[in-house]
Design a protein around this motif. Sequence first.
Motif, short mmCIF file in Angstrom:
data_model
loop_
_atom_site.label_atom_id
_atom_site.label_comp_id
_atom_site.label_asym_id
_atom_site.label_seq_id
_atom_site.Cartn_x
_atom_site.Cartn_y
_atom_site.Cartn_z
N VAL A 116 0.63 -1.31 0.09
CA VAL A 116 0.01 0.11 0.01
C VAL A 116 0.78 1.39 -0.15
N GLY A 117 2.06 1.09 -0.25
CA GLY A 117 2.97 2.18 -0.33
C GLY A 117 4.11 2.26 0.69
N GLY A 118 5.24 2.45 0.13
CA GLY A 118 6.35 2.57 1.14
C GLY A 118 6.69 1.18 1.70
N GLY A 119 6.49 0.11 1.00
CA GLY A 119 6.87 -1.06 1.50
C GLY A 119 6.01 -1.64 2.51
N LYS A 120 5.03 -0.80 2.97
CA LYS A 120 3.88 -1.50 3.92
C LYS A 120 2.97 -2.44 3.39
N ASP A 147 -16.85 -17.86 10.60
CA ASP A 147 -18.11 -16.98 11.19
C ASP A 147 -18.47 -15.64 10.44
N GLY A 148 -17.72 -15.39 9.36
CA GLY A 148 -17.78 -14.07 9.01
C GLY A 148 -16.83 -13.03 9.53
N ASN A 149 -16.03 -13.22 10.53
CA ASN A 149 -15.49 -12.26 11.16
C ASN A 149 -13.97 -11.84 10.35
N LEU A 150 -13.81 -10.48 10.35
CA LEU A 150 -12.63 -10.10 9.38
C LEU A 150 -11.41 -9.97 10.31
N LEU A 151 -10.18 -10.23 9.84
CA LEU A 151 -8.88 -9.93 10.21
C LEU A 151 -7.90 -9.51 9.28
N GLY A 152 -7.22 -8.62 9.74
CA GLY A 152 -6.33 -8.17 9.01
C GLY A 152 -4.83 -8.27 9.39
N LEU A 153 -3.76 -8.30 8.63
CA LEU A 153 -2.51 -8.44 8.76
C LEU A 153 -1.78 -7.06 8.27
N ILE A 154 -0.80 -6.48 9.10
CA ILE A 154 -0.08 -5.54 8.35
C ILE A 154 1.63 -5.94 8.64
N GLN A 155 2.36 -5.90 7.60
CA GLN A 155 3.87 -5.96 7.93
C GLN A 155 4.41 -4.49 7.41
N ASP A 156 5.12 -3.81 8.47
CA ASP A 156 5.68 -2.69 8.13
C ASP A 156 6.92 -2.78 7.50
N PRO A 157 7.31 -1.93 6.57
CA PRO A 157 8.43 -1.96 5.91
C PRO A 157 9.83 -2.17 6.81
N VAL A 158 10.61 -3.01 6.18
CA VAL A 158 11.83 -3.51 6.86
C VAL A 158 12.97 -2.16 7.02
#
Length: 116
Positions: free
Chosen positions: A91-95, A104-115
Amino acid sequence: MTTGLQTIIYPVKDLDQAKALFTAALGVEPYADAPYYVGFRAAGQEIGLDPNGHAKGMTGPVPYWHVSDIRTRLAALLEAGAETLQDVTDVGGGKLIASVKDADGNLLGLIQDPVA
């Protein structure tokens, strides 16, 4: 490794209205203000407003867990029965972000910050 729940993204239909509401609620101005994303930082949390969230399958706020290896963690979630909503995306800058839905329809997100 998971470093913690630090980000919550809200899908919004009217970005300007949502921006005004969250500015009033959080008592801070957004640090990021673009047509595709408005971001706030308050009390150690990232609060994001995504005007494209509904189109991506978001049905409400999505918690995003910060992880050190997003692809490994996403594979583990899929193996455990989750369904991909958004594959790993820069999504920009390596993020990197990704999101899944559980049985059950629950949403879960993951983020990896740039190294660094």
